[in-house]
Design an enzyme around this catalytic site. Structure first.
Site, PDB file in Angstrom:
ATOM      1  N   LYS A 151      14.908  14.406  27.263  1.00  0.00           N
ATOM      2  CA  LYS A 151      14.211  14.600  28.732  1.00  0.00           C
ATOM      3  C   LYS A 151      13.108  13.489  28.601  1.00  0.00           C
ATOM      4  O   LYS A 151      12.968  12.798  29.786  1.00  0.00           O
ATOM      5  CB  LYS A 151      13.535  15.955  28.958  1.00  0.00           C
ATOM      6  CG  LYS A 151      14.649  16.967  29.415  1.00  0.00           C
ATOM      7  CD  LYS A 151      14.142  18.330  29.479  1.00  0.00           C
ATOM      8  CE  LYS A 151      15.174  19.605  29.589  1.00  0.00           C
ATOM      9  NZ  LYS A 151      14.666  20.752  29.376  1.00  0.00           N
ATOM     10  N   GLN A 154      10.402  24.589  28.515  1.00  0.00           N
ATOM     11  CA  GLN A 154      11.701  24.858  27.430  1.00  0.00           C
ATOM     12  C   GLN A 154      12.192  26.261  27.275  1.00  0.00           C
ATOM     13  O   GLN A 154      11.175  26.704  26.607  1.00  0.00           O
ATOM     14  CB  GLN A 154      11.752  23.951  26.529  1.00  0.00           C
ATOM     15  CG  GLN A 154      13.134  24.046  25.578  1.00  0.00           C
ATOM     16  CD  GLN A 154      13.908  23.086  26.801  1.00  0.00           C
ATOM     17  OE1 GLN A 154      13.970  22.333  27.506  1.00  0.00           O
ATOM     18  NE2 GLN A 154      15.459  23.588  26.630  1.00  0.00           N
ATOM     19  N   ASP A 213      11.961  23.253  37.571  1.00  0.00           N
ATOM     20  CA  ASP A 213      13.234  24.061  37.027  1.00  0.00           C
ATOM     21  C   ASP A 213      13.554  24.915  38.306  1.00  0.00           C
ATOM     22  O   ASP A 213      14.653  25.335  38.049  1.00  0.00           O
ATOM     23  CB  ASP A 213      12.693  24.896  35.979  1.00  0.00           C
ATOM     24  CG  ASP A 213      13.228  24.431  34.680  1.00  0.00           C
ATOM     25  OD1 ASP A 213      14.550  23.646  34.633  1.00  0.00           O
ATOM     26  OD2 ASP A 213      12.487  24.792  33.543  1.00  0.00           O
TER      27      ASP A 213
END
Ligand code: GUN
Length: 303
Positions: free
Chosen positions: A56, A100, A123
């Site tokens: 990422k 995460q 997200d």
């Protein structure tokens, strides 16, 4: 084998999306002196999460955006993690925040996600974004289902009226995928491990999305001839003395029947980070009152 089936090249599709993201990033910089910023928080040292977070960071910087990485020890307390989220919420240079998952077991992941400013929740996991998506309003859309939708639109154009079966009911993939397909006017079925006669349900699908987490469960004779098959599964299996990745679909038998199919690896996987970058640009545009790029979002049909 794959006489009439096309294999959907997610790697190339993701590279193309990243190029479009980079173009928008360059334009934001040139026209408004704004650089989108993405903060990624990793707690602990789960090896798979380490790889995702590193990738990422690399792809964020390659797209011309600012990447902020926060690596915390696996002994981090809930209070310390919440304090970091509050700090990132307040930071004007941060337009997207990703924590995460999975978090270490002593941490309350739901509380952490719901502490993220919903407008920075790239997200799309915050309950507000879940509710907005479910009610057909503008939201942040979870990255993996967004990637699947962009590939389906590219392949099929108008999805309206098609029968879509989503196998898997997770909050991260199955449920938002079903909402997105409903938004495209598909007739949507969510199937799962308790579904009766799952092969017959799958056989009714013009669009079959497999997100169940069982290696090669879906066989070729479960697939309607000509159907579009999107395989979200990433399962590591042992193959002799090596391990390799397979999807939830048995690719070799499915590819003989499907009209188009995503491979594993190289299908849905690369799209997830590309969509994360796209969501960060979208969040940045919204935060600055600028028009959001229609070619990066789930709402381009309404644009
Ligand atoms: N872990 C595995 N997939 C994801 C994802 O899409 N988002 C986050 N935050 N963590 C993950």
């Amino acid at each position: 084998m794959q006489d009439c089936t096309s294999v959907i090249d997610g790697k190339a599709f993701a590279a193309d999306l990243r190029r479009r993201v980079a173009t928008h990033v360059a334009r934001l910089k040139a026209d408004h002196d704004i650089t989108p910023g993405l903060a990624v928080v990793l707690v602990g040292a789960d090896p798979a999460s380490e790889v995702y977070v590193r990738n990422k960071g690399i792809q964020t910087r390659e797209a011309g955006m600012t990447g902020f990485e926060h690596r915390l020890p696996d002994t981090t307390s809930q209070d310390d993690l919440m304090a970091l989220i509050a700090q990132l919420n307040a930071d004007a240079a941060v337009h997207g925040i990703l924590v995460q998952l999975p978090l270490p077991a002593h941490l309350d992941a739901g509380a952490v996600i719901n502490a993220i400013d919903p407008s920075k929740d790239v997200d799309g996991f915050h309950v507000l974004n879940v509710g907005l998506l479910a009610t057909g309003q503008k939201s942040m859309v979870p990255c993996t289902p967004l990637g699947c939708l962009l590939m389906l639109r590219d392949r099929l154009g108008d999805l309206s009226g098609l029968n879509a079966v989503v196998v898997g009911r997770s909050n991260i993939v199955g449920k938002p995928m079903a909402q997105l397909l409903l938004g495209e006017s598909c007739t949507v079925t969510i199937a799962h491990s308790r579904t009766r006669d799952l092969p017959a349900v799958c056989r009714s699908a013009d669009i079959l999305v497999a997100a169940v987490g069982r290696p090669r469960m879906i066989q070729g004779d479960w697939i309607k001839p000509g159907a579009t098959v999107i395989d979200v599964g990433i399962n590591r299996i042992s193959d002799g003395d090596r391990t390799r990745l397979v999807g939830d679909v048995d690719f070799d038998t499915a590819a003989r029947v499907a009209g188009a199919i995503t491979p594993v690896p190289g299908g849905v996987g690369p799209m997830t980070i590309a969509c994360l970058l796209a969501n960060t640009v979208t969040a940045c545009c919204r935060a600055n009152g600028l028009p959001e790029p229609a070619d990066l979002t789930a709402s381009q049909r309404d644009a």
